[in-house]
Design an enzyme around this catalytic site. Structure first.
Site, PDB file in Angstrom:
ATOM      1  N   ASP A   1      15.629 -37.833  25.415  1.00 30.37           N
ATOM      2  CA  ASP A   1      16.155 -36.621  26.065  1.00 30.37           C
ATOM      3  C   ASP A   1      15.759 -36.535  27.535  1.00 30.37           C
ATOM      4  O   ASP A   1      16.489 -35.974  28.354  1.00 30.37           O
ATOM      5  CB  ASP A   1      15.627 -35.347  25.375  1.00 30.37           C
ATOM      6  CG  ASP A   1      16.228 -35.096  24.012  1.00 30.37           C
ATOM      7  OD1 ASP A   1      16.900 -35.992  23.464  1.00 30.37           O
ATOM      8  OD2 ASP A   1      16.018 -33.990  23.477  1.00 30.37           O
TER       9      ASP A   1
ATOM     10  N   GLY B   1      24.242 -31.857  25.886  1.00 32.79           N
ATOM     11  CA  GLY B   1      24.235 -31.885  24.424  1.00 32.79           C
ATOM     12  C   GLY B   1      23.110 -32.770  23.898  1.00 32.79           C
ATOM     13  O   GLY B   1      22.109 -33.006  24.586  1.00 32.79           O
TER      14      GLY B   1
ATOM     15  N   VAL C   1      18.331 -30.683  28.053  1.00 32.78           N
ATOM     16  CA  VAL C   1      19.061 -31.685  27.281  1.00 32.78           C
ATOM     17  C   VAL C   1      18.758 -31.393  25.825  1.00 32.78           C
ATOM     18  O   VAL C   1      17.641 -31.002  25.483  1.00 32.78           O
ATOM     19  CB  VAL C   1      18.611 -33.118  27.660  1.00 32.78           C
ATOM     20  CG1 VAL C   1      19.281 -34.157  26.763  1.00 32.78           C
ATOM     21  CG2 VAL C   1      18.924 -33.404  29.133  1.00 32.78           C
ATOM     22  N   CYS C   2      19.764 -31.557  24.969  1.00 31.26           N
ATOM     23  CA  CYS C   2      19.564 -31.452  23.520  1.00 31.26           C
ATOM     24  C   CYS C   2      19.069 -30.039  23.170  1.00 31.26           C
ATOM     25  O   CYS C   2      19.544 -29.054  23.739  1.00 31.26           O
ATOM     26  CB  CYS C   2      18.613 -32.567  23.082  1.00 31.26           C
ATOM     27  SG  CYS C   2      18.573 -32.938  21.325  1.00 31.26           S
ATOM     28  N   THR C   3      18.117 -29.922  22.262  1.00 28.00           N
ATOM     29  CA  THR C   3      17.626 -28.616  21.855  1.00 28.00           C
ATOM     30  C   THR C   3      16.727 -27.961  22.896  1.00 28.00           C
ATOM     31  O   THR C   3      16.207 -26.864  22.662  1.00 28.00           O
ATOM     32  CB  THR C   3      16.857 -28.711  20.519  1.00 28.00           C
ATOM     33  OG1 THR C   3      15.893 -29.760  20.630  1.00 28.00           O
ATOM     34  CG2 THR C   3      17.799 -29.036  19.361  1.00 28.00           C
TER      35      THR C   3
END
Lengths: 234, 234
Positions: free
Chosen positions: A19, A151, A101-103
């Protein structure tokens, strides 16, 4: 000379390293980039077996131009870590770009930064953004004012190139893309729930379902601290 | 139970971290994977400002199933480091897969492992493989027997998914692809020399040209140690 661009990656235990290593490799080539990789305590953070050392302490960083929060399973704990969220909030205050980024977008949300904002997130966690009054966006890179969010995991490379293009122009982004030979050619088309074969999606969902109750509960608790009711994600 | 699959990433100073963090994040999810990240001296290796710590020493690793050599500007020195090359050779001897990402294939070549083999490499360094009697392959992931090599930097993700599919089947590779949301969507099409706008290619070539003589000389010297004549790359 290009002005210095102060970039901070804020790590936490249980971060997913790609990430931030993806965006880090891209942003390290942005002219003027001065990158600090930090955590609440400084020192070392372990991520899937890799140990990142000599991290700065978040509270030692005065300000930054770009704040980036990666994701990972550790987000469940990070969302409830008031000291960590305080540092995220403080650095976000004056940052030109507040990113994830991501969660990592759930951390921004838990810090109270995404109310009414569109944000991207890993597909399996994306709905939880709504608990915080954020608007889940299924784009690979979502933009809402100074909030730029990517995402899941590998979206960090697309996110970083998008940010470089905005800051330094498309020519610089294209040069970095060429330098890291980013002409992706996945051997399968399985990178999103709607693309993956149904049995593959079911397999991954089964893995994620194990512990998802706890993760949703952590998000609900973090949202409650912001005065949000217990809205069950759709 | 899946049998354990011993994976070794062999780092060196000046490695490009995304060359191995990309594959590491993928391979860490391969059932049975037991990953060791190592360097000649162990301890710490710095890469573009990130410091990877608690690395194993290569000479302390008895054997492995997958050996992976990432690339980076430090390859110029690594190609001339006899002790490092000896460890690479020793671990490659019994490995089921001998692999690389980016200019890591030049290290395999300098270790005398790629004679007559097709191999991928970062586009700007690819020709140098011929100095060692290897056959430059412009594929994103090249396969020649037990040698599986990826192209520049970001090709490591495609490389790792290809390897996972071979070892554990396409279903596992697709599940990991979904987990890391690998549905790439680059904001530009500039990831290969033939795709990049000419002025972008010229800009990147100018950057690489600075110091390329020294790098070619290092490759020629490494090839000479293997008894290769001074073949100038095409």
């Amino acid at each position: 000379m290009t002005d210095q661009i102060r970039i901070v990656f804020a790590l936490f235990p249980g971060v997913t390293h790609l990430d931030f290593t993806g965006p880090h490799q891209i942003l390290a080539r942005l002219p003027g980039a001065a990158i600090t990789v930090a955590s609440l305590e400084g020192g070392e953070v372990e991520a899937d077996g890799l140990i990142f050392a000599h991290l700065a302490r978040l509270d030692q960083i005065e300000a930054c131009d770009i704040l980036c929060i990666p994701g990972g399973f550790g987000v469940t704990q990070a969302m409830g870590d008031a000291a960590f969220l305080d540092q995220v909030k403080r650095l976000a205050w004056s940052a030109r770009y507040v990113t994830s980024v991501c969660t990592g977008s759930l951390v921004l949300a838990a810090a109270g930064l995404l109310e009414g904002k569109r944000a991207a997130c890993h597909w399996a966690w994306r709905d939880q953004l709504a608990l915080f009054g954020a608007i889940p966006d299924e784009a690979r890179v979502a933009r809402d004012g100074r909030f730029v969010t990517g995402g899941g995991v590998t979206a960090g490379v697309d996110f970083a190139l998008t940010l470089v293009a905005e800051i330094a122009g498309p020519g610089v982004a294209q040069a970095i893309q060429l330098a890291v030979e980013y002409a992706p050619d996945p051997p399968f088309q399985s990178g999103r729930p709607e693309l993956a074969p149904p049995e593959v999606l079911a397999r991954v969902r089964r893995i994620y379902d194990n512990g998802m109750d706890e993760r949703v509960a952590a998000a609900v608790a973090a949202a409650a601290k912001l005065g949000k009711g217990e809205v069950v994600p759709a």
